[in-house]
Design an enzyme around this catalytic site. Structure first.
Site, PDB file in Angstrom:
ATOM      1  N   CYS A   1       1.874  -4.605  -7.570  1.00  0.00           N
ATOM      2  CA  CYS A   1       3.259  -4.200  -8.085  1.00  0.00           C
ATOM      3  C   CYS A   1       3.193  -4.712  -9.716  1.00  0.00           C
ATOM      4  O   CYS A   1       2.599  -5.887  -9.862  1.00  0.00           O
ATOM      5  CB  CYS A   1       4.233  -5.169  -7.333  1.00  0.00           C
ATOM      6  SG  CYS A   1       4.227  -4.514  -5.689  1.00  0.00           S
TER       7      CYS A   1
ATOM      8  N   ARG B   1      -2.445   0.145 -11.981  1.00  0.00           N
ATOM      9  CA  ARG B   1      -2.519  -0.711 -10.798  1.00  0.00           C
ATOM     10  C   ARG B   1      -2.085   0.084  -9.589  1.00  0.00           C
ATOM     11  O   ARG B   1      -2.233  -0.607  -8.392  1.00  0.00           O
ATOM     12  CB  ARG B   1      -1.537  -1.888 -11.004  1.00  0.00           C
ATOM     13  CG  ARG B   1      -1.991  -2.805 -12.080  1.00  0.00           C
ATOM     14  CD  ARG B   1      -0.918  -3.956 -12.282  1.00  0.00           C
ATOM     15  NE  ARG B   1      -1.427  -4.995 -13.284  1.00  0.00           N
ATOM     16  CZ  ARG B   1      -1.781  -6.038 -12.928  1.00  0.00           C
ATOM     17  NH1 ARG B   1      -1.974  -6.516 -11.577  1.00  0.00           N
ATOM     18  NH2 ARG B   1      -2.105  -7.067 -13.711  1.00  0.00           N
TER      19      ARG B   1
ATOM     20  N   TRP C   1       4.528  -1.234  -4.682  1.00  0.00           N
ATOM     21  CA  TRP C   1       3.530  -0.703  -3.915  1.00  0.00           C
ATOM     22  C   TRP C   1       3.841  -1.173  -2.597  1.00  0.00           C
ATOM     23  O   TRP C   1       4.145  -2.384  -2.127  1.00  0.00           O
ATOM     24  CB  TRP C   1       2.221  -1.288  -4.062  1.00  0.00           C
ATOM     25  CG  TRP C   1       1.059  -0.421  -3.431  1.00  0.00           C
ATOM     26  CD1 TRP C   1       0.445   0.465  -3.598  1.00  0.00           C
ATOM     27  CD2 TRP C   1       0.246  -1.267  -2.314  1.00  0.00           C
ATOM     28  NE1 TRP C   1      -0.839   0.900  -2.581  1.00  0.00           N
ATOM     29  CE2 TRP C   1      -0.611  -0.266  -1.731  1.00  0.00           C
ATOM     30  CE3 TRP C   1       0.348  -2.358  -1.669  1.00  0.00           C
ATOM     31  CZ2 TRP C   1      -1.370  -0.363  -0.794  1.00  0.00           C
ATOM     32  CZ3 TRP C   1      -0.299  -2.629  -0.411  1.00  0.00           C
ATOM     33  CH2 TRP C   1      -1.347  -1.591  -0.044  1.00  0.00           C
TER      34      TRP C   1
ATOM     35  N   ASN D   1       7.266  -9.595  -6.797  1.00  0.00           N
ATOM     36  CA  ASN D   1       5.699  -9.199  -6.549  1.00  0.00           C
ATOM     37  C   ASN D   1       5.485 -10.198  -5.502  1.00  0.00           C
ATOM     38  O   ASN D   1       5.657 -11.482  -5.482  1.00  0.00           O
ATOM     39  CB  ASN D   1       4.884  -9.183  -7.569  1.00  0.00           C
ATOM     40  CG  ASN D   1       4.920  -8.157  -8.564  1.00  0.00           C
ATOM     41  OD1 ASN D   1       5.628  -7.266  -8.361  1.00  0.00           O
ATOM     42  ND2 ASN D   1       4.045  -8.169  -9.579  1.00  0.00           N
ATOM     43  N   GLY D   2       4.712  -9.737  -4.314  1.00  0.00           N
ATOM     44  CA  GLY D   2       4.210 -11.032  -3.377  1.00  0.00           C
ATOM     45  C   GLY D   2       4.859 -10.488  -2.017  1.00  0.00           C
ATOM     46  O   GLY D   2       5.195  -9.628  -1.734  1.00  0.00           O
TER      47      GLY D   2
ATOM     48  N   GLU E   1     -21.305   0.379  -1.250  1.00  0.00           N
ATOM     49  CA  GLU E   1     -20.518   0.877  -2.404  1.00  0.00           C
ATOM     50  C   GLU E   1     -20.451   2.351  -2.395  1.00  0.00           C
ATOM     51  O   GLU E   1     -19.254   2.587  -3.067  1.00  0.00           O
ATOM     52  CB  GLU E   1     -21.198  -0.068  -3.624  1.00  0.00           C
ATOM     53  CG  GLU E   1     -20.554   0.442  -4.847  1.00  0.00           C
ATOM     54  CD  GLU E   1     -18.903   0.085  -4.994  1.00  0.00           C
ATOM     55  OE1 GLU E   1     -18.363   0.684  -6.079  1.00  0.00           O
ATOM     56  OE2 GLU E   1     -18.532  -0.716  -4.253  1.00  0.00           O
TER      57      GLU E   1
ATOM     58  N   LYS F   1     -16.807   4.243  -2.390  1.00  0.00           N
ATOM     59  CA  LYS F   1     -16.431   5.055  -3.505  1.00  0.00           C
ATOM     60  C   LYS F   1     -15.881   6.469  -2.726  1.00  0.00           C
ATOM     61  O   LYS F   1     -15.056   6.890  -3.049  1.00  0.00           O
ATOM     62  CB  LYS F   1     -17.140   5.459  -4.495  1.00  0.00           C
ATOM     63  CG  LYS F   1     -17.369   4.006  -5.480  1.00  0.00           C
ATOM     64  CD  LYS F   1     -16.277   3.998  -6.314  1.00  0.00           C
ATOM     65  CE  LYS F   1     -16.198   2.509  -6.770  1.00  0.00           C
ATOM     66  NZ  LYS F   1     -15.759   1.717  -5.823  1.00  0.00           N
TER      67      LYS F   1
ATOM     68  N   GLU G   1     -12.575   6.204  -0.842  1.00  0.00           N
ATOM     69  CA  GLU G   1     -11.625   5.725  -1.447  1.00  0.00           C
ATOM     70  C   GLU G   1     -10.877   6.897  -2.312  1.00  0.00           C
ATOM     71  O   GLU G   1      -9.659   7.262  -2.219  1.00  0.00           O
ATOM     72  CB  GLU G   1     -12.125   4.886  -2.614  1.00  0.00           C
ATOM     73  CG  GLU G   1     -12.031   3.288  -2.380  1.00  0.00           C
ATOM     74  CD  GLU G   1     -12.245   2.367  -3.380  1.00  0.00           C
ATOM     75  OE1 GLU G   1     -11.604   1.580  -3.535  1.00  0.00           O
ATOM     76  OE2 GLU G   1     -13.250   2.885  -4.096  1.00  0.00           O
TER      77      GLU G   1
ATOM     78  N   HIS H   1     -30.399   2.155  16.260  1.00  0.00           N
ATOM     79  CA  HIS H   1     -29.380   1.196  16.883  1.00  0.00           C
ATOM     80  C   HIS H   1     -27.960   1.716  17.290  1.00  0.00           C
ATOM     81  O   HIS H   1     -27.231   0.892  17.457  1.00  0.00           O
ATOM     82  CB  HIS H   1     -29.647  -0.140  16.525  1.00  0.00           C
ATOM     83  CG  HIS H   1     -31.108  -0.686  16.441  1.00  0.00           C
ATOM     84  ND1 HIS H   1     -31.591  -1.185  17.547  1.00  0.00           N
ATOM     85  CD2 HIS H   1     -31.708  -0.920  15.338  1.00  0.00           C
ATOM     86  CE1 HIS H   1     -32.760  -1.545  17.202  1.00  0.00           C
ATOM     87  NE2 HIS H   1     -32.759  -1.563  16.115  1.00  0.00           N
TER      88      HIS H   1
ATOM     89  N   LYS I   1      -4.592  -1.093  -7.800  1.00  0.00           N
ATOM     90  CA  LYS I   1      -5.794  -1.432  -8.304  1.00  0.00           C
ATOM     91  C   LYS I   1      -6.079  -2.838  -8.241  1.00  0.00           C
ATOM     92  O   LYS I   1      -7.108  -3.458  -8.097  1.00  0.00           O
ATOM     93  CB  LYS I   1      -5.516  -0.910  -9.883  1.00  0.00           C
ATOM     94  CG  LYS I   1      -6.497  -1.491 -11.098  1.00  0.00           C
ATOM     95  CD  LYS I   1      -7.993  -0.946 -10.756  1.00  0.00           C
ATOM     96  CE  LYS I   1      -9.101  -1.435 -11.677  1.00  0.00           C
ATOM     97  NZ  LYS I   1     -10.222  -0.789 -11.241  1.00  0.00           N
TER      98      LYS I   1
END
Length: 624
Positions: A2, A27, A74, A109-110, A497, A501, A504, A520, A619
């Site tokens: 936020c 963000r 957000w 925010n929070g 990674e 990506k 995402e 396995h 972000k």
């Protein structure tokens, strides 16, 4: 996550508030809003669309004043909807109708952990809740404690809060006054220039104030700031008396990235940032002519001599950077290393070792889980702390004794690219510095590694030239809904990674495994419809990896292999190969990261997703 912007001025500050929100759009957010003190009343505009629509709504409604706050949200508590969007108003029981203009305007925010308990209490006192958010609780609390002085009301209200918050608030009865407070979530004070008519500003990130002021105060945990025309005060609670007392905080000159958000000729910020990696790596290595502990700050040599292990704390992509570094640290520096997901670390019983170097990794330096994990480690007596971070003025840098600042520049795309590769560069330098301090790095080895590092930007540029081949693969991937990624040794975190990506930004379900783990369990998933991406450097595990690839082919799986040129892996039906320009030894993970970024990016483009702002993601994750 936020974003907060607030201001007090004699001029109309709505354009500044809106521009500040635009600078924080990268963000991630799902709603936005602005509120002002106008003609003796509170007025606001809110939207579940982009900030550009908010700007239009505010102009249409004539929202303009010298005192105001703005926010990008957000969603955590409550769905993305206008009634849940900030700013929130509070209405004293029996004084204002719930839908009226209100008395207190607040952004936050929070996360407030005791919001249910406070909500029940406030409802009992006659307060009406119009949203599902925890934020509205704070607005009502400020209203409850208000007795003619907004600062005192905020100081009392924050004393009732449990959790993390950064807030900005103003009251109908006090024009030209905004009060801010922070605990566990970042908030900065911007000291206004003379040409802004006594203005002062609040923001969750100094970037929001770029072009407005470069005089920034980074508020500390527990600070409450009182902004008025031409003056401000900062207070914090005295640990012994429990009372607030005025404190001085350093005013810093901060040159925020005012032009960093220019897209230029690129289609998306992510694409731009992928192609900026050679420059970002070069900048991160700028002026480094030798390996020395002092690259990480004064006193680093003494710390490096004292430690006997490393603990890396990070989240998401940064966690994969740390996982790669574990291989380097143990093989080159010969030091035992553990890597922990920061959001899990502080909630389990661990065995503290005061001789451990605690390393945090964060692009923003404001990642809430990583900051909390760092504080937990310190509370256990592990005081040797170091961060690898992209923002020199961030909370992470201020909290750690030592630091290495990557120079990736502002990263706008939610999916990290250049921040990741520069983190790896910083962690490799840390490995070399520790190896040198511990007597495991000869002068010849140091010179060899430095030569490889200096050549890295050119090597990455050569990998970027593979983009047309990757685009051809992406057209095939765009039709899939699942994918497997395989790697071995220090390339396993790179496979992780790569899978991250892809999921995402393209929303394709992707998982990564050490290639030896195929038999396995994961092999059960392999069909002709499951593309298997393989990272195949020419290292000591190559022959083992080739055997794992044969296991995939025997089950009808289709392989997509990024192979070093001398691996002797050739394309044939069911086996697609893109040849890397060169084998790069210990630094090979950095090169192999780049084509995986390109594959995710072009697959997302082919599927038509919002590459820079993928759904449900932000972000900078500044709440737990």
């Amino acid at each position: 996550m936020c974003g907060i912007v607030g201001a007090v001025s004699q001029k109309d500050i709505v354009p500044i508030l809106i521009e500040g929100l635009k600078r924080l759009e990268y963000r991630g957010y799902d709603s936005c809003g602005v509120a002002v003190h106008q003609d003796g009343q509170l007025r606001r505009a809110r939207s579940t669309s982009r900030v550009a629509e908010l700007q239009t709504l505010a102009a249409q409604d004539g929202v303009a004043a010298g005192t105001g706050i703005a926010h990008t949200r957000w969603a955590t508590h409550g769905v993305p909807a206008v009634h849940n969007a900030h700013p929130h108003f509070s209405h004293g029981p029996g004084v204002d109708a719930p839908q009226g203009p209100g008395r207190v305007a607040l952004v936050h925010n929070g996360i407030i952990e005791n919001h249910d308990e406070l909500r029940a209490e406030l409802k009992g006192r006659g307060y009406v809740f119009l949203s599902q958010t925890d934020t509205e609780v704070i607005a009502h609390l400020v209203d409850l404690f208000y007795q003619g002085d907004l600062l005192e009301a905020v100081q009392q209200a924050v004393g009732r809060l449990k959790g993390a918050y950064a807030i900005a608030v103003f009251h109908r009865d006090e024009p030209h006054r905004v009060v801010g407070a922070r605990e566990g979530s970042p908030l900065v004070l911007g000291v206004g220039r003379d040409d802004y008519a006594g203005a002062h500003f609040l923001a969750s990130d100094a970037m929001a104030l770029a072009g407005v002021t470069d005089q920034i105060v980074y508020l500390e945990e527990g600070d409450v700031v009182d902004l008025q025309l031409g003056r401000f005060w900062i207070s914090t609670r005295n640990a012994e008396t429990g009372r607030f007392q005025t404190v001085e905080r350093e005013v810093r000159t901060v040159h925020a990235h005012s032009g960093a958000a220019e897209l230029g000729p690129y289609r998306h910020y992510m694409q731009k940032e992928i192609f900026e990696q050679p420059v970002a790596i070069a900048n991160t290595l700028d002026a480094i002519t030798s390996v020395t502990p002092e690259l990480f700050g004064d006193g680093a040599y003494r710390v490096f001599k004292d430690i006997d292990s490393v603990l890396i704390l990070a989240c998401g992509t940064s966690f994969y950077a740390g996982s790669t570094a574990k291989y380097w640290l143990e093989s080159i520096a010969k030091i035992p290393t553990n890597v922990e997901i920061a959001s899990e670390y502080r909630y389990r019983d661990s065995v503290p070792n005061p001789r451990t170097l605690v390393v945090t990794i964060s692009q923003s330096g404001e990642t809430a889980d990583t900051l909390a994990a760092l504080k937990h480690a310190r509370s256990l007596g592990m005081l040797h702390t170091l961060t690898v971070c992209n923002v020199a003025t961030s909370a992470m840098v201020r909290e750690c004794a030592l630091s290495f600042i990557t120079r990736a520049g502002a990263e706008i795309g939610v999916a990290s690219t250049k921040a990741f590769t520069t983190q790896l560069v910083g962690l490799f330098l840390l490995t070399l510095a520790l190896a040198q301090t511990r007597g495991h790095l000869t002068d010849e080895q140091e010179a060899e590694h430095l030569k490889a590092l200096r050549h890295l930007p050119v090597a990455v540029q050569a990998v970027l030239a593979l983009e047309p081949q990757v685009i051809a693969w992406s057209e095939e991937f765009a039709r899939k809904e699942n994918a497997l990624f395989l790697g071995r040794g220090l390339h396993y975190p790179i496979a992780l990674e790569g899978a991250l990506k892809l999921k995402e930004i393209s929303y394709i379900h992707a998982e990564a495994y050490p290639a030896g783990e195929l038999k396995h369990g994961p092999l059960a998933l392999v069909t002709a419809q499951m593309p298997v991406v393989t990272v195949a450097p020419n290292d000591t595990l190559l022959e083992k990896l080739k055997s794992n690839m044969q296991e995939v082919r025997a089950r009808g799986g289709e392989l997509f292999v990024f192979a070093d040129g001398d691996t002797k892996i050739e394309s044939e039906p069911g086996l697609h190969v893109i040849r890397m320009p060169e084998h790069y030894g210990a630094l090979s993970p950095i090169l192999h990261t780049v084509p995986l970024q390109l594959l995710a990016y072009h697959t997302a483009c082919a599927r038509g997703t919002d590459v820079d702002k993928p759904r449900n993601l932000a972000k900078s994750v500044t709440v737990e």
